[in-house]
Enzyme design. Sequence first.
Site, PDB file in Angstrom:
ATOM      1  N   GLU A  99       1.163   8.472  -3.747  1.00 13.94           N
ATOM      2  CA  GLU A  99       1.657   7.593  -2.407  1.00 13.94           C
ATOM      3  C   GLU A  99       2.303   8.611  -1.557  1.00 13.94           C
ATOM      4  OE1 GLU A  99       0.872   3.129  -3.869  1.00 13.94           O
ATOM      5  OE2 GLU A  99       2.796   3.672  -3.119  1.00 13.94           O
ATOM      6  N   GLU A 108      -8.273   9.259  -9.432  1.00 10.95           N
ATOM      7  CA  GLU A 108      -9.641  10.125  -9.557  1.00 10.95           C
ATOM      8  C   GLU A 108      -9.184  11.550  -8.840  1.00 10.95           C
ATOM      9  OE1 GLU A 108      -9.312   7.148  -8.541  1.00 10.95           O
ATOM     10  OE2 GLU A 108     -10.674   5.714  -9.411  1.00 10.95           O
ATOM     11  N   ASN A 143      -2.428   8.403  -9.217  1.00 17.40           N
ATOM     12  CA  ASN A 143      -2.336   8.092  -7.785  1.00 17.40           C
ATOM     13  C   ASN A 143      -1.155   8.680  -7.154  1.00 17.40           C
ATOM     14  OD1 ASN A 143      -1.413   5.877  -9.328  1.00 17.40           O
ATOM     15  ND2 ASN A 143      -1.146   4.706  -7.595  1.00 17.40           N
ATOM     16  N   CYS A 168      -5.917   8.771  -4.780  1.00 21.69           N
ATOM     17  CA  CYS A 168      -6.318   8.082  -5.844  1.00 21.69           C
ATOM     18  C   CYS A 168      -6.046   8.984  -7.111  1.00 21.69           C
ATOM     19  CB  CYS A 168      -7.639   7.503  -5.727  1.00 21.69           C
ATOM     20  SG  CYS A 168      -7.894   6.432  -4.163  1.00 21.69           S
ATOM     21  N   CYS A 192     -13.567   7.290  -3.942  1.00 27.08           N
ATOM     22  CA  CYS A 192     -13.548   8.057  -5.295  1.00 27.08           C
ATOM     23  C   CYS A 192     -15.177   8.027  -5.941  1.00 27.08           C
ATOM     24  CB  CYS A 192     -12.476   7.459  -6.037  1.00 27.08           C
ATOM     25  SG  CYS A 192     -11.124   8.126  -5.661  1.00 27.08           S
TER      26      CYS A 192
END
Length: 129
Positions: free
Chosen positions: A42, A53, A40, A51, A88
């Site tokens: 941010e 994924e 992930n 994310c 996701c």
Amino acid sequence: MSDLRTLAEQARACAHAPYSQFHVGVAIETLDGQCFSGANMENASYPEGWCAETSALAHMQMASPGARLARVYVLGQGEGFLTPCGGCRQRLAEFGDADTQVVCANLAGQEKSFTLGQLLPAAFDLDPT
Ligand SMILES: [Zn+2]
């Protein structure tokens, strides 16, 4: 599956999560046996983060356009099992199918396995049949 866990652990160590401290690593294996991973990412502008994924799928598509998912390994934190978020699940459905295996694991080494069909029944499809 241990290879995917190792990849997910390595990816998780690269997560950029200075705001939530919630580190996630994902590893994926394609139908033809290629493996990719992501973490992930941010952002100070919170909605601009993404994310793990998403990172892993981008790595897969860039390295092997058209590849399809066989397995997904999601490594979160805490004692429970982190499942992919709703967005996701739809992203995974773009490259997988109802039988794609999604293994959700915690740091204690426990795993819980789902199919993508269980996590996202009736996925959005531009050409529903
Ligand atoms: Zn997500």
